[in-house]
Scaffold this active site. Structure first.
Site, PDB file in Angstrom:
ATOM      1  N   ARG A 102      -4.820  -4.126   6.022  1.00  0.00           N
ATOM      2  CA  ARG A 102      -3.749  -4.938   5.300  1.00  0.00           C
ATOM      3  C   ARG A 102      -3.262  -6.144   6.017  1.00  0.00           C
ATOM      4  O   ARG A 102      -2.990  -5.945   7.225  1.00  0.00           O
ATOM      5  CB  ARG A 102      -2.695  -3.999   5.093  1.00  0.00           C
ATOM      6  CG  ARG A 102      -1.400  -4.852   4.722  1.00  0.00           C
ATOM      7  CD  ARG A 102      -0.294  -3.839   4.018  1.00  0.00           C
ATOM      8  NE  ARG A 102      -0.801  -3.450   2.749  1.00  0.00           N
ATOM      9  CZ  ARG A 102       0.216  -2.995   2.044  1.00  0.00           C
ATOM     10  NH1 ARG A 102       1.561  -2.726   2.127  1.00  0.00           N
ATOM     11  NH2 ARG A 102      -0.173  -2.336   0.677  1.00  0.00           N
ATOM     12  N   HIS A 129      -4.978  -7.379  -4.132  1.00  0.00           N
ATOM     13  CA  HIS A 129      -4.803  -5.795  -3.920  1.00  0.00           C
ATOM     14  C   HIS A 129      -5.394  -4.842  -4.831  1.00  0.00           C
ATOM     15  O   HIS A 129      -5.064  -4.310  -5.812  1.00  0.00           O
ATOM     16  CB  HIS A 129      -3.183  -5.781  -4.101  1.00  0.00           C
ATOM     17  CG  HIS A 129      -2.709  -4.387  -3.522  1.00  0.00           C
ATOM     18  ND1 HIS A 129      -3.191  -3.560  -2.702  1.00  0.00           N
ATOM     19  CD2 HIS A 129      -1.300  -4.015  -3.609  1.00  0.00           C
ATOM     20  CE1 HIS A 129      -2.301  -2.625  -2.457  1.00  0.00           C
ATOM     21  NE2 HIS A 129      -1.106  -3.091  -2.772  1.00  0.00           N
ATOM     22  N   GLN A 132      -4.289  -1.130  -5.360  1.00  0.00           N
ATOM     23  CA  GLN A 132      -3.345  -0.867  -6.067  1.00  0.00           C
ATOM     24  C   GLN A 132      -3.877  -0.960  -7.609  1.00  0.00           C
ATOM     25  O   GLN A 132      -3.389  -0.028  -8.370  1.00  0.00           O
ATOM     26  CB  GLN A 132      -2.471  -2.021  -5.978  1.00  0.00           C
ATOM     27  CG  GLN A 132      -1.132  -1.755  -6.853  1.00  0.00           C
ATOM     28  CD  GLN A 132      -0.188  -0.526  -6.743  1.00  0.00           C
ATOM     29  OE1 GLN A 132      -0.094  -0.437  -5.485  1.00  0.00           O
ATOM     30  NE2 GLN A 132      -0.042   0.168  -7.590  1.00  0.00           N
ATOM     31  N   ASP A 219       5.557  -7.514 -10.684  1.00  0.00           N
ATOM     32  CA  ASP A 219       5.848  -7.148  -8.918  1.00  0.00           C
ATOM     33  C   ASP A 219       6.891  -8.074  -8.453  1.00  0.00           C
ATOM     34  O   ASP A 219       7.415  -8.958  -9.097  1.00  0.00           O
ATOM     35  CB  ASP A 219       4.270  -7.671  -8.539  1.00  0.00           C
ATOM     36  CG  ASP A 219       4.220  -7.611  -6.971  1.00  0.00           C
ATOM     37  OD1 ASP A 219       4.961  -6.590  -6.444  1.00  0.00           O
ATOM     38  OD2 ASP A 219       3.203  -8.172  -6.427  1.00  0.00           O
ATOM     39  N   CYS A 259       3.882  -1.955  -9.050  1.00  0.00           N
ATOM     40  CA  CYS A 259       3.132  -1.424  -7.791  1.00  0.00           C
ATOM     41  C   CYS A 259       4.314  -0.664  -6.677  1.00  0.00           C
ATOM     42  O   CYS A 259       3.888   0.122  -5.766  1.00  0.00           O
ATOM     43  CB  CYS A 259       2.306  -2.583  -7.150  1.00  0.00           C
ATOM     44  SG  CYS A 259       3.118  -3.835  -6.373  1.00  0.00           S
ATOM     45  N   ARG A 287      -2.402   6.283  -6.334  1.00  0.00           N
ATOM     46  CA  ARG A 287      -2.896   5.596  -5.062  1.00  0.00           C
ATOM     47  C   ARG A 287      -3.798   6.366  -4.216  1.00  0.00           C
ATOM     48  O   ARG A 287      -4.926   6.191  -3.676  1.00  0.00           O
ATOM     49  CB  ARG A 287      -1.719   4.866  -4.325  1.00  0.00           C
ATOM     50  CG  ARG A 287      -1.022   3.587  -5.089  1.00  0.00           C
ATOM     51  CD  ARG A 287      -1.981   2.521  -5.117  1.00  0.00           C
ATOM     52  NE  ARG A 287      -2.319   2.031  -3.792  1.00  0.00           N
ATOM     53  CZ  ARG A 287      -1.813   1.356  -2.834  1.00  0.00           C
ATOM     54  NH1 ARG A 287      -0.488   0.918  -3.146  1.00  0.00           N
ATOM     55  NH2 ARG A 287      -2.451   0.969  -1.695  1.00  0.00           N
TER      56      ARG A 287
HETATM   57  N1  NVA Z   1       3.024  -8.706  -4.066  1.00  0.00           N
HETATM   58  C1  NVA Z   1       3.370  -7.634  -3.054  1.00  0.00           C
HETATM   59  C2  NVA Z   1       2.754  -6.372  -3.181  1.00  0.00           C
HETATM   60  C3  NVA Z   1       3.388  -5.456  -2.401  1.00  0.00           C
HETATM   61  C4  NVA Z   1       2.815  -3.994  -2.661  1.00  0.00           C
HETATM   62  C5  NVA Z   1       3.340  -8.096  -1.574  1.00  0.00           C
HETATM   63  O1  NVA Z   1       2.186  -8.738  -1.295  1.00  0.00           O
HETATM   64  O2  NVA Z   1       4.256  -8.178  -0.852  1.00  0.00           O
HETATM   65  N1   CP Z   2       2.306  -0.814  -3.624  1.00  0.00           N
HETATM   66  C1   CP Z   2       1.939  -0.903  -2.144  1.00  0.00           C
HETATM   67  O1   CP Z   2       0.959  -1.385  -1.630  1.00  0.00           O
HETATM   68  O2   CP Z   2       3.177  -0.272  -1.617  1.00  0.00           O
HETATM   69  P1   CP Z   2       3.352  -0.242   0.094  1.00  0.00           P
HETATM   70  O3   CP Z   2       3.412  -1.913   0.574  1.00  0.00           O
HETATM   71  O4   CP Z   2       4.277   0.474   0.470  1.00  0.00           O
HETATM   72  O5   CP Z   2       2.101   0.283   0.578  1.00  0.00           O
END
Ligand code: NVA
Ligand code: CP
Length: 305
Positions: A102, A129, A132, A219, A259, A287
């Protein structure tokens, strides 16, 4: 399929195979049927951003598959002090059987796959993502019976979630209408992919996007790394909330998916989130199952090597 870097790389058949395996693994877990497909294998999990769901579901998933998950904070690794990704990739490939990452730049994930010799899984970048959205597709299919012909809608930022949902929905035979404020559109590569699909609509009116929808996605307005823009974004996105009025435009039995984490009162109201909590927390649970399917798909054959 060697890696999961972005859904653009996957065929509809590959996505369907993952969803089918995810359903099977969910059944096995619920019925306490052992499924140690990755016994003795190790997964490195590099995090340059925060996480609740992704970290816990990958760790638990790898354990349930009989393997060892290893949490690696990017800031504690030499990568955080400038060690090149090419070197990190070649070193980690000698210890591990798979890497989940990540981070911010999609290019870093692609480079990890390019220079390493083990499967790489994108667990969120600024661009995509995919884990997800596989869980989202699994949840929608589980609740609606099939995906083909369904109408999806996404209201909010043209971020990693919007990018991945557009690709995932269109590849699976769904249509998708997205609504975002001008200036917050999805990535150009996604628009280039979607332009050949008559079922894709890029709009700026949430109610128009939600019209007749079977599933409404949203989101956060400010993603990880955009904390400094939060106030400016709150103003830009003020009319882009999933609320009762917007949902009234969707089908009466429309699902809502988020998500998570959610900001109640911003992209979604407290009432809508709680009214659709069963679907949203099933999505969060999925997930685990969808990622276990990805891990098995990518890593199982390497066990025989
Ligand atoms: N768009 C959000 C998704 C979090 C799971 C982010 O990138 O922070
Ligand atoms: N939806 C998601 O990826 O959650 P986290 O950021 O908690 O991993």
């Amino acid at each position: 399929m060697k890696h999961l870097l972005k859904l653009l790389d996957l065929s509809a058949e590959e996505i369907t195979d993952i969803l089918n395996l995810a359903d099977q693994l969910k059944y096995e877990q619920k019925h306490k049927i052992a499924h140690h497909h990755l016994k003795g294998m190790t997964l490195g999990m590099i995090f340059a951003k925060a996480s609740t769901r992704t970290r816990v579901s990958f760790e638990v998933g790898m354990y349930q598959l009989g393997g060892l998950p290893m949490y690696l904070s990017a800031s504690d690794m030499q990568i955080g002090r400038g060690e090149p990704i090419e070197d990190t990739a070649r070193v980690l490939s000698r210890y591990l059987d798979g890497i989940m990452i990540r981070t911010f730049d999609q290019e870093q994930v692609e480079d990890l796959a390019r220079y390493g010799s083990i499967p790489v899984i994108n667990a969120l970048t600024d661009f995509a993502h995919p884990c997800q959205v596989l869980a989202d597709l699994m949840t929608v299919r589980e609740m609606k019976g099939s995906l083909e012909g369904l109408k999806a809608c996404y209201i909010g930022d043209g971020n990693n979630m919007m990018n991945s949902l557009i690709v995932g929905c269109l590849k699976m035979g769904m249509s998708i209408s997205v609504a975002c404020p001008p200036g917050y559109e999805p990535d150009e590569t996604i628009l280039a992919f979607a332009k050949d699909y008559p079922g894709f609509n890029l709009l700026h009116d949430p109610k128009q996007a939600a019209a007749d929808a079977d599933v409404v996605f949203t989101d956060v307005w400010a993603s990880m790394g955009q904390e400094d823009e939060a106030e400016r974004r709150r103003q830009a996105f003020a009319g882009y909330q999933v609320n009762a009025e917007v949902l009234a435009a969707a089908k009466p039995d429309a699902m809502v998916q988020h998500c998570l984490p959610a900001h109640r009162g911003e992209e979604i109201t407290h009432e809508v989130l709680e009214a659709h909590a069963a679907e949203i927390f099933e999505e969060a649970e999925n997930r685990l199952h969808a990622q276990k399917a990805v891990l098995v798909t990518l890593m199982q054959d390497r066990r025989k090597m």
